[in-house]
Design a protein around this motif. Structure first.
Motif, PDB file in Angstrom:
ATOM      1  N   LEU A  20      19.788  -7.266   2.987  1.00 58.19           N
ATOM      2  CA  LEU A  20      19.437  -7.385   1.570  1.00 58.19           C
ATOM      3  C   LEU A  20      17.966  -7.748   1.378  1.00 58.19           C
ATOM      4  O   LEU A  20      17.310  -7.234   0.483  1.00 58.19           O
ATOM      5  N   ILE A  21      17.451  -8.632   2.215  1.00 57.42           N
ATOM      6  CA  ILE A  21      16.034  -8.998   2.114  1.00 57.42           C
ATOM      7  C   ILE A  21      15.155  -7.784   2.414  1.00 57.42           C
ATOM      8  O   ILE A  21      14.221  -7.477   1.666  1.00 57.42           O
ATOM      9  N   ALA A  22      15.452  -7.083   3.510  1.00 59.28           N
ATOM     10  CA  ALA A  22      14.650  -5.906   3.878  1.00 59.28           C
ATOM     11  C   ALA A  22      14.758  -4.812   2.822  1.00 59.28           C
ATOM     12  O   ALA A  22      13.751  -4.220   2.420  1.00 59.28           O
ATOM     13  N   GLY A  23      15.960  -4.552   2.328  1.00 57.43           N
ATOM     14  CA  GLY A  23      16.149  -3.523   1.312  1.00 57.43           C
ATOM     15  C   GLY A  23      15.497  -3.885  -0.006  1.00 57.43           C
ATOM     16  O   GLY A  23      14.862  -3.043  -0.658  1.00 57.43           O
ATOM     17  N   GLY A  24      15.630  -5.135  -0.415  1.00 60.38           N
ATOM     18  CA  GLY A  24      14.990  -5.574  -1.654  1.00 60.38           C
ATOM     19  C   GLY A  24      13.480  -5.498  -1.580  1.00 60.38           C
ATOM     20  O   GLY A  24      12.810  -5.081  -2.529  1.00 60.38           O
ATOM     21  N   PHE A  25      12.922  -5.897  -0.436  1.00 59.32           N
ATOM     22  CA  PHE A  25      11.474  -5.829  -0.253  1.00 59.32           C
ATOM     23  C   PHE A  25      10.989  -4.384  -0.264  1.00 59.32           C
ATOM     24  O   PHE A  25       9.996  -4.058  -0.911  1.00 59.32           O
ATOM     25  N   LEU A  26      11.722  -3.516   0.429  1.00 59.85           N
ATOM     26  CA  LEU A  26      11.355  -2.105   0.480  1.00 59.85           C
ATOM     27  C   LEU A  26      11.438  -1.459  -0.905  1.00 59.85           C
ATOM     28  O   LEU A  26      10.543  -0.719  -1.317  1.00 59.85           O
ATOM     29  N   MET A  27      12.489  -1.771  -1.644  1.00 62.04           N
ATOM     30  CA  MET A  27      12.644  -1.231  -2.996  1.00 62.04           C
ATOM     31  C   MET A  27      11.532  -1.729  -3.915  1.00 62.04           C
ATOM     32  O   MET A  27      10.978  -0.971  -4.711  1.00 62.04           O
ATOM     33  N   GLN A  28      11.179  -3.000  -3.797  1.00 62.41           N
ATOM     34  CA  GLN A  28      10.118  -3.562  -4.633  1.00 62.41           C
ATOM     35  C   GLN A  28       8.766  -2.925  -4.307  1.00 62.41           C
ATOM     36  O   GLN A  28       7.993  -2.607  -5.207  1.00 62.41           O
ATOM     37  N   LYS A  29       8.480  -2.721  -3.034  1.00 66.30           N
ATOM     38  CA  LYS A  29       7.218  -2.072  -2.634  1.00 66.30           C
ATOM     39  C   LYS A  29       7.152  -0.640  -3.176  1.00 66.30           C
ATOM     40  O   LYS A  29       6.110  -0.195  -3.648  1.00 66.30           O
ATOM     41  N   TYR A  30       8.268   0.077  -3.115  1.00 63.04           N
ATOM     42  CA  TYR A  30       8.313   1.443  -3.643  1.00 63.04           C
ATOM     43  C   TYR A  30       8.096   1.430  -5.154  1.00 63.04           C
ATOM     44  O   TYR A  30       7.359   2.256  -5.692  1.00 63.04           O
ATOM     45  N   SER A  31       8.724   0.490  -5.842  1.00 62.72           N
ATOM     46  CA  SER A  31       8.576   0.397  -7.293  1.00 62.72           C
ATOM     47  C   SER A  31       7.132   0.131  -7.685  1.00 62.72           C
ATOM     48  O   SER A  31       6.621   0.725  -8.639  1.00 62.72           O
ATOM     49  N   GLN A  46      14.065   8.879  -9.304  1.00 60.85           N
ATOM     50  CA  GLN A  46      13.377   7.722  -8.733  1.00 60.85           C
ATOM     51  C   GLN A  46      14.302   6.506  -8.661  1.00 60.85           C
ATOM     52  O   GLN A  46      14.214   5.706  -7.733  1.00 60.85           O
ATOM     53  N   GLU A  47      15.183   6.384  -9.618  1.00 52.60           N
ATOM     54  CA  GLU A  47      16.146   5.284  -9.591  1.00 52.60           C
ATOM     55  C   GLU A  47      17.108   5.444  -8.413  1.00 52.60           C
ATOM     56  O   GLU A  47      17.470   4.463  -7.771  1.00 52.60           O
ATOM     57  N   LEU A  48      17.508   6.671  -8.130  1.00 50.08           N
ATOM     58  CA  LEU A  48      18.386   6.909  -6.980  1.00 50.08           C
ATOM     59  C   LEU A  48      17.685   6.580  -5.669  1.00 50.08           C
ATOM     60  O   LEU A  48      18.292   6.006  -4.766  1.00 50.08           O
ATOM     61  N   VAL A  49      16.414   6.942  -5.569  1.00 51.65           N
ATOM     62  CA  VAL A  49      15.650   6.607  -4.366  1.00 51.65           C
ATOM     63  C   VAL A  49      15.569   5.097  -4.206  1.00 51.65           C
ATOM     64  O   VAL A  49      15.740   4.555  -3.110  1.00 51.65           O
ATOM     65  N   ARG A  50      15.348   4.387  -5.312  1.00 51.44           N
ATOM     66  CA  ARG A  50      15.278   2.921  -5.257  1.00 51.44           C
ATOM     67  C   ARG A  50      16.610   2.317  -4.812  1.00 51.44           C
ATOM     68  O   ARG A  50      16.643   1.373  -4.021  1.00 51.44           O
ATOM     69  N   VAL A  51      17.708   2.849  -5.302  1.00 56.65           N
ATOM     70  CA  VAL A  51      19.026   2.342  -4.908  1.00 56.65           C
ATOM     71  C   VAL A  51      19.262   2.575  -3.422  1.00 56.65           C
ATOM     72  O   VAL A  51      19.736   1.684  -2.705  1.00 56.65           O
TER      73      VAL A  51
END
Length: 108
Positions: A20-31, A46-51
């Motif tokens: 969850l930490i790695a995924g949340g960080f990766l999603m935030q960086k992409y956003s 883009q929302e699907l990519v973030r998910v």
């Protein structure tokens, strides 16, 4: 045997948190990279990519944790090897993501 299976999910818990930490960080960086500040601003693709960026590392870490805990329960590896592998994979993953400390997670 029943006592061994009773705590079976506890070995996977650190992997869930790390995923969850790695995924949340990766999603935030992409956003940040594509300029989305609020979740409802981007188009559907883009929302699907973030998910998927959030759930991908979560799924991979969970799978790795499950496989390693199975090996430890079968006594093919020791629990010391299990925990050493856990911290080694977490360190390598967070280093590749650019997370050097806890402050990097909260400052993103």
């Amino acid at each position: 045997m029943a006592d061994n299976d009773q705590g079976a999910g506890m070995e996977i818990t650190p992997w869930l948190v790390l995923g969850l930490i790695a995924g949340g960080f990766l999603m935030q960086k992409y956003s940040i990279a594509i300029g989305i500040e609020r979740p409802d601003e981007g188009p559907l693709d883009q929302e699907l990519v973030r998910v998927f960026m959030l759930l991908g590392p979560f799924a991979m870490f969970t799978w790795i944790g499950y496989q390693l805990s199975q090996e430890a329960r079968r006594e093919k590896i020791t629990w010391a090897t299990y925990w050493t592998t856990t911290f080694g994979i977490a360190t390598a993953t967070f280093t590749l993501l650019g997370i050097a400390g806890i402050g990097d997670i909260f400052n993103t």
